[in-house]
Design an enzyme around this catalytic site. Structure first.
Site, PDB file in Angstrom:
ATOM      1  N   GLU A  17       6.410  54.866 -16.110  1.00 16.88           N
ATOM      2  CA  GLU A  17       5.404  55.346 -15.158  1.00 16.88           C
ATOM      3  C   GLU A  17       6.052  55.612 -13.801  1.00 16.88           C
ATOM      4  OE1 GLU A  17       2.628  56.333 -14.111  1.00 16.88           O
ATOM      5  OE2 GLU A  17       1.064  55.970 -15.591  1.00 16.88           O
ATOM      6  N   ASN A 112      -2.320  49.660 -10.877  1.00 16.87           N
ATOM      7  CA  ASN A 112      -1.789  50.692 -11.757  1.00 16.87           C
ATOM      8  C   ASN A 112      -1.098  51.734 -10.878  1.00 16.87           C
ATOM      9  OD1 ASN A 112      -1.358  51.574 -14.447  1.00 16.87           O
ATOM     10  ND2 ASN A 112      -2.953  53.117 -14.241  1.00 16.87           N
ATOM     11  N   ASN A 163      -5.749  56.047 -12.027  1.00 17.43           N
ATOM     12  CA  ASN A 163      -4.520  56.749 -12.384  1.00 17.43           C
ATOM     13  C   ASN A 163      -4.118  57.789 -11.351  1.00 17.43           C
ATOM     14  OD1 ASN A 163      -2.585  56.341 -14.440  1.00 17.43           O
ATOM     15  ND2 ASN A 163      -4.198  56.379 -15.970  1.00 17.43           N
ATOM     16  N   ASP A 215      -3.540  61.291 -17.124  1.00 18.51           N
ATOM     17  CA  ASP A 215      -2.850  60.091 -16.643  1.00 18.51           C
ATOM     18  C   ASP A 215      -2.298  60.398 -15.252  1.00 18.51           C
ATOM     19  OD1 ASP A 215      -1.243  57.736 -16.378  1.00 18.51           O
ATOM     20  OD2 ASP A 215      -1.106  57.580 -18.542  1.00 18.51           O
TER      21      ASP A 215
END
Length: 310
Positions: A17, A112, A163, A215
């Site tokens: 990520e 996140n 996200n 995402d």
């Protein structure tokens, strides 16, 4: 658009990520969230280095303005400053700036995705409690921004999987993704005070027949959005002003997690992927899942992502 060339450039992570191009170093930083790692990739030498930061998930990594070797990271519930030279096997420092979602019942609500706006203000969101593979407590996440005094300002509530983030070039629009909605939403954005308002849909996956869920994302020099499709083995380019799909770029991984432009001319798209919770059949179909990929010959250039001011 020319035919893009997709190249695998690193070995696999569990769940890659947060790719971020560092122009002074001409290197890409990214994270492996459940691997609790920050990684660095040098496209010239093809060298990859990394560090594991205890056993706490690391969700994003962003350079700090004016401080070489310092990065703001998402570290479980914490927004923290990591000191790392990019090569050593362990960090030289880790300082917590702020902490999110620590009330009883929120123990699993960790950070996140995160990015900085044009002023260097950090924006980062949280997840609800994970109930199973890809299944999180609905509406339990929030989006925060971090003030210069390191106070957290809650910008949105009722999120499930906080996200992708991006901003328009004129700094008047903020693009945001809560993955299960299968949309990219857009808000009016006040860059001076960091307020957002007037939420509406910029791009709808269902209406455009796009596989997977949105995402991470980034924006190119033309103001078009590039969105990673988790579960859709692709990245899509879309026009947020018309809501239309412009292009698809297949990626040899089912779970595509995030994207960032990099390279000398910002004409290469770096793409992170995951293999976490993959079935045996998915692993067989996508043996390179979890790798970092580089996409060339896109016919577009990106813009530099912003570092954080702390």
């Amino acid at each position: 658009m020319p035919v893009p060339k997709v190249e695998r450039v690193t070995q696999t992570a569990i769940l890659g990520e947060s790719p971020h191009w560092e122009p002074k170093e001409k290197a890409l930083y990214w994270v492996d969230i459940p691997g609790c790692e920050v990684r660095r990739y040098d496209p010239v030498t093809q060298e990859e280095t990394g560090i594991k930061i205890d056993d706490t998930p690391v969700s994003f990594v962003l350079p700090v303005v004016g401080r070489k070797g310092q990065f703001v990271i998402g570290h479980g519930h914490d927004v923290a400053v990591l000191s790392w030279d990019g090569r050593s096997a362990s960090p030289s420092g880790l300082q917590t700036l702020a902490r999110v979602d620590t009330a009883p019942g929120q123990e699993a609500h960790i950070l996140n995705d995160g990015k900085a706006d044009a002023t260097g203000r950090l924006w980062a969101g949280t997840l609800g409690t994970r109930r199973g593979p890809g299944d999180f407590e609905p509406g339990a996440g929030s989006l925060y921004s971090l003030t210069r005094g390191h106070d957290l300002k809650k910008q949105l509530t009722g999120l499930t999987i906080a996200n992708g983030l991006a901003w328009s070039h004129d700094k008047t629009l903020f693009y945001y993704i809560d993955s299960p909605t299968k949309r990219v939403d857009v808000f009016d954005f006040d860059v001076a005070d960091g307020n957002i308002a007037n939420r509406r849909t910029a791009f709808d996956f269902v209406a455009n027949h796009v596989e997977g869920v949105p995402d991470g994302m980034t924006i190119d020099a033309d103001g078009m959005l590039w969105v990673a499709c988790f579960g859709g083995n692709q990245v899509v380019r879309c026009d947020p002003s018309t809501g239309k799909l412009l292009a698809r770029v297949p990626i040899p991984a089912l779970k595509v997690t995030a994207v960032a432009f990099g390279g000398e001319r910002l004409d290469e798209l770096f793409v992170t992927t995951a293999h976490k919770d993959s079935t045996a059949a998915q692993r067989q179909a996508y043996p390179q899942a979890g790798s970092l990929f580089r996409v060339r010959d896109l016919g577009v250039t990106g813009v530099l992502a912003h570092p954080v001011v702390v």
